[in-house]
Design a protein around this motif. Structure first.
Motif, PDB file in Angstrom:
ATOM      1  N   VAL A  68       0.867  -1.180   0.000  1.00 26.29           N
ATOM      2  CA  VAL A  68       0.000   0.000   0.000  1.00 26.29           C
ATOM      3  C   VAL A  68       0.902   1.228   0.000  1.00 26.29           C
ATOM      4  O   VAL A  68       1.720   1.407   0.912  1.00 26.29           O
ATOM      5  CB  VAL A  68      -0.934  -0.002   1.221  1.00 26.29           C
ATOM      6  CG1 VAL A  68      -1.759   1.276   1.273  1.00 26.29           C
ATOM      7  CG2 VAL A  68      -1.850  -1.218   1.177  1.00 26.29           C
ATOM      8  N   LEU A  69       0.778   2.065  -1.027  1.00 29.15           N
ATOM      9  CA  LEU A  69       1.649   3.230  -1.193  1.00 29.15           C
ATOM     10  C   LEU A  69       0.975   4.475  -0.631  1.00 29.15           C
ATOM     11  O   LEU A  69      -0.159   4.797  -1.002  1.00 29.15           O
ATOM     12  CB  LEU A  69       1.986   3.432  -2.669  1.00 29.15           C
ATOM     13  CG  LEU A  69       2.582   2.222  -3.406  1.00 29.15           C
ATOM     14  CD1 LEU A  69       2.981   2.600  -4.821  1.00 29.15           C
ATOM     15  CD2 LEU A  69       3.775   1.647  -2.646  1.00 29.15           C
ATOM     16  N   VAL A  70       1.702   5.162   0.247  1.00 25.05           N
ATOM     17  CA  VAL A  70       1.208   6.396   0.861  1.00 25.05           C
ATOM     18  C   VAL A  70       2.263   7.465   0.652  1.00 25.05           C
ATOM     19  O   VAL A  70       3.422   7.313   1.057  1.00 25.05           O
ATOM     20  CB  VAL A  70       0.935   6.200   2.371  1.00 25.05           C
ATOM     21  CG1 VAL A  70       0.406   7.504   2.976  1.00 25.05           C
ATOM     22  CG2 VAL A  70      -0.059   5.078   2.590  1.00 25.05           C
ATOM     23  N   LEU A  71       1.887   8.566   0.001  1.00 23.98           N
ATOM     24  CA  LEU A  71       2.813   9.660  -0.297  1.00 23.98           C
ATOM     25  C   LEU A  71       2.382  10.901   0.457  1.00 23.98           C
ATOM     26  O   LEU A  71       1.319  11.467   0.193  1.00 23.98           O
ATOM     27  CB  LEU A  71       2.847   9.936  -1.799  1.00 23.98           C
ATOM     28  CG  LEU A  71       3.794  11.045  -2.252  1.00 23.98           C
ATOM     29  CD1 LEU A  71       5.250  10.697  -1.902  1.00 23.98           C
ATOM     30  CD2 LEU A  71       3.652  11.303  -3.750  1.00 23.98           C
ATOM     31  N   PHE A  72       3.215  11.286   1.419  1.00 27.69           N
ATOM     32  CA  PHE A  72       2.958  12.490   2.224  1.00 27.69           C
ATOM     33  C   PHE A  72       1.545  12.470   2.815  1.00 27.69           C
ATOM     34  O   PHE A  72       0.818  13.474   2.793  1.00 27.69           O
ATOM     35  CB  PHE A  72       3.168  13.755   1.394  1.00 27.69           C
ATOM     36  CG  PHE A  72       4.530  13.857   0.781  1.00 27.69           C
ATOM     37  CD1 PHE A  72       5.672  13.654   1.550  1.00 27.69           C
ATOM     38  CD2 PHE A  72       4.684  14.141  -0.569  1.00 27.69           C
ATOM     39  CE1 PHE A  72       6.937  13.746   0.986  1.00 27.69           C
ATOM     40  CE2 PHE A  72       5.938  14.236  -1.128  1.00 27.69           C
ATOM     41  CZ  PHE A  72       7.073  14.035  -0.366  1.00 27.69           C
ATOM     42  N   GLY A  73       1.145  11.317   3.340  1.00 28.76           N
ATOM     43  CA  GLY A  73      -0.147  11.200   3.994  1.00 28.76           C
ATOM     44  C   GLY A  73      -1.309  10.911   3.078  1.00 28.76           C
ATOM     45  O   GLY A  73      -2.445  10.759   3.560  1.00 28.76           O
ATOM     46  N   SER A  74      -1.090  10.821   1.775  1.00 38.17           N
ATOM     47  CA  SER A  74      -2.169  10.553   0.820  1.00 38.17           C
ATOM     48  C   SER A  74      -2.009   9.167   0.226  1.00 38.17           C
ATOM     49  O   SER A  74      -0.904   8.775  -0.163  1.00 38.17           O
ATOM     50  CB  SER A  74      -2.167  11.605  -0.299  1.00 38.17           C
ATOM     51  OG  SER A  74      -2.385  12.904   0.233  1.00 38.17           O
ATOM     52  N   TYR A  75      -3.107   8.449   0.156  1.00 37.38           N
ATOM     53  CA  TYR A  75      -3.112   7.114  -0.434  1.00 37.38           C
ATOM     54  C   TYR A  75      -3.035   7.242  -1.954  1.00 37.38           C
ATOM     55  O   TYR A  75      -3.870   7.904  -2.577  1.00 37.38           O
ATOM     56  CB  TYR A  75      -4.371   6.377  -0.015  1.00 37.38           C
ATOM     57  CG  TYR A  75      -4.613   5.063  -0.725  1.00 37.38           C
ATOM     58  CD1 TYR A  75      -3.824   3.949  -0.455  1.00 37.38           C
ATOM     59  CD2 TYR A  75      -5.638   4.938  -1.662  1.00 37.38           C
ATOM     60  CE1 TYR A  75      -4.045   2.742  -1.098  1.00 37.38           C
ATOM     61  CE2 TYR A  75      -5.868   3.738  -2.306  1.00 37.38           C
ATOM     62  CZ  TYR A  75      -5.076   2.642  -2.030  1.00 37.38           C
ATOM     63  OH  TYR A  75      -5.295   1.450  -2.675  1.00 37.38           O
ATOM     64  N   ILE A  76      -2.027   6.617  -2.557  1.00 41.77           N
ATOM     65  CA  ILE A  76      -1.871   6.730  -4.006  1.00 41.77           C
ATOM     66  C   ILE A  76      -2.138   5.411  -4.724  1.00 41.77           C
ATOM     67  O   ILE A  76      -2.140   5.383  -5.960  1.00 41.77           O
ATOM     68  CB  ILE A  76      -0.462   7.242  -4.371  1.00 41.77           C
ATOM     69  CG1 ILE A  76       0.627   6.283  -3.863  1.00 41.77           C
ATOM     70  CG2 ILE A  76      -0.246   8.634  -3.827  1.00 41.77           C
ATOM     71  CD1 ILE A  76       2.037   6.696  -4.280  1.00 41.77           C
ATOM     72  N   GLY A  77      -2.353   4.334  -3.992  1.00 40.23           N
ATOM     73  CA  GLY A  77      -2.709   3.081  -4.650  1.00 40.23           C
ATOM     74  C   GLY A  77      -2.070   1.869  -3.990  1.00 40.23           C
ATOM     75  O   GLY A  77      -1.266   1.980  -3.055  1.00 40.23           O
ATOM     76  N   THR A  78      -2.459   0.698  -4.509  1.00 46.80           N
ATOM     77  CA  THR A  78      -1.972  -0.585  -4.007  1.00 46.80           C
ATOM     78  C   THR A  78      -1.350  -1.366  -5.159  1.00 46.80           C
ATOM     79  O   THR A  78      -1.889  -1.387  -6.266  1.00 46.80           O
ATOM     80  CB  THR A  78      -3.117  -1.402  -3.394  1.00 46.80           C
ATOM     81  OG1 THR A  78      -3.695  -0.656  -2.310  1.00 46.80           O
ATOM     82  CG2 THR A  78      -2.624  -2.747  -2.868  1.00 46.80           C
ATOM     83  N   VAL A  79      -0.211  -1.992  -4.888  1.00 46.09           N
ATOM     84  CA  VAL A  79       0.454  -2.839  -5.872  1.00 46.09           C
ATOM     85  C   VAL A  79       0.226  -4.286  -5.459  1.00 46.09           C
ATOM     86  O   VAL A  79       0.644  -4.714  -4.379  1.00 46.09           O
ATOM     87  CB  VAL A  79       1.963  -2.526  -5.951  1.00 46.09           C
ATOM     88  CG1 VAL A  79       2.616  -3.363  -7.047  1.00 46.09           C
ATOM     89  CG2 VAL A  79       2.189  -1.045  -6.195  1.00 46.09           C
ATOM     90  N   ARG A  80      -0.465  -5.055  -6.311  1.00 49.11           N
ATOM     91  CA  ARG A  80      -0.781  -6.444  -6.031  1.00 49.11           C
ATOM     92  C   ARG A  80       0.033  -7.430  -6.869  1.00 49.11           C
ATOM     93  O   ARG A  80       0.211  -8.578  -6.467  1.00 49.11           O
ATOM     94  CB  ARG A  80      -2.274  -6.718  -6.281  1.00 49.11           C
ATOM     95  CG  ARG A  80      -3.216  -6.145  -5.224  1.00 49.11           C
ATOM     96  CD  ARG A  80      -4.655  -6.365  -5.616  1.00 49.11           C
ATOM     97  NE  ARG A  80      -5.578  -6.004  -4.558  1.00 49.11           N
ATOM     98  CZ  ARG A  80      -6.126  -6.875  -3.708  1.00 49.11           C
ATOM     99  NH1 ARG A  80      -5.835  -8.158  -3.812  1.00 49.11           N
ATOM    100  NH2 ARG A  80      -6.969  -6.471  -2.774  1.00 49.11           N
ATOM    101  N   SER A  81       0.485  -7.016  -8.029  1.00 41.49           N
ATOM    102  CA  SER A  81       1.165  -7.941  -8.934  1.00 41.49           C
ATOM    103  C   SER A  81       2.540  -8.288  -8.398  1.00 41.49           C
ATOM    104  O   SER A  81       3.327  -7.402  -8.036  1.00 41.49           O
ATOM    105  CB  SER A  81       1.283  -7.325 -10.329  1.00 41.49           C
ATOM    106  OG  SER A  81       1.979  -6.090 -10.259  1.00 41.49           O
TER     107      SER A  81
END
Length: 287
Positions: A68-81
């Motif tokens: 789960v990617l979080v950039l400066f407190g904002s959720y930017i997406g999830t990498v599942r592959s």
């Protein structure tokens, strides 16, 4: 907000690019040192800082795992592959397992529908279905699953009796129905955390120690009564069939007193717990 797929770059490609940039920067640094050009040297040092920062963008995902990617407190997406990836080096890459996990619940002491104290435990197989909800809707989703599983088990145990007749759903007899109800309730409770329950079933069920002896004697008495009832029902049917066959085939003509005597004898033989001992009457029924 719900889960979304994050955009990443191939880790292998970015590794090749990084190695090439490191090689170019080292060559530029050597040239700058030879020419004693401070501008080149300063630019190379700044490039090294940027390249060192880029190394934090590499990460590997195994099958059944995610980030789960979080950039400066904002959720930017999830990498599942699964594979070797590169993303924004300043993004926090929080690991979230997508594998099925088993929760072996502790034994709980609760009261069933009739108020009898019982001991009960459950095994829950669950997995994360929505990584955004698991990370941001609840605090520590593993602990949330454990707590909600205990709460759902207590509620399910309180709405069913421990034992009942065939027409009533009970914890002891109807394990499939109870497990289905428990699974549905858990899915409803854990939807907030993005968790899906694959299976839920009882792993332990017993009366509490203080009433176990009394309830065992009660179960034994119920079993004896039920067995006696079936024996009597079967014996009555067999006696009725015997009398009907005797009258239909004209084997012997029986008056009411002889019929009563035959019924008494057959019921004694069929309902007795021990083998009957025959007694031969050498005279007639009335002598």
């Amino acid at each position: 907000m719900k889960e979304k797929i994050a955009m990443t770059l191939s880790g292998a490609l970015m590794l090749v690019v990084s190695i090439a940039l490191w090689g170019i920067s080292i060559y530029a640094f050597i040239q700058g040192m030879n020419s004693k050009d401070g501008l080149i040297i300063g630019s190379v040092i700044a490039a090294w800082v940027i390249l060192s920062t880029m190394l934090a963008g590499f990460f590997v995902i195994e099958p059944g795992d995610s980030r789960v990617l979080v950039l400066f407190g904002s959720y930017i997406g999830t990498v599942r592959s699964p594979g070797f990836h590169w993303a924004n080096p300043f993004a926090i890459k929080r690991p979230v397992s997508l594998r099925a996990r088993t929760l072996n619940g502790q034994r709980l002491k609760v009261n069933d529908l009739a108020g009898n104290p019982i001991e009960i435990a459950t095994v829950v197989v669950w997995m994360v279905e929505n990584t955004y909800d698991a990370c941001f809707q609840v605090d520590q989703y593993e602990a949330y699953v454990e707590m909600q599983s205990e709460t759902a088990l207590r509620h399910s145990a309180s709405i069913f009796p421990y034992d009942a007749d065939d027409a009533t759903i009970s914890l002891r007899r109807n394990t499939v129905e109870v497990a289905k109800h428990l699974q549905e309730e858990l899915n409803e409770r854990l939807e907030l955390a993005g968790v899906k329950v694959i299976e839920a079933r009882l792993s332990h069920l017993a009366y509490s120690a203080e009433i176990a002896g009394a309830m065992l004697r009660r179960q034994q008495a119920d079993a004896v009564i039920a067995a006696r009832q079936k024996i009597v029902d079967g014996a009555v049917g067999m006696v009725e069939m015997a009398l009907t066959r005797i009258e239909h085939d004209n084997v012997v003509k029986l008056d009411e007193e002889r019929k009563a005597q035959m019924v008494a004898n057959l019921m004694t033989v069929l309902c007795s717990e021990h083998g009957a001992v025959p007694v031969i009457n050498a005279g007639s029924l009335y002598n």
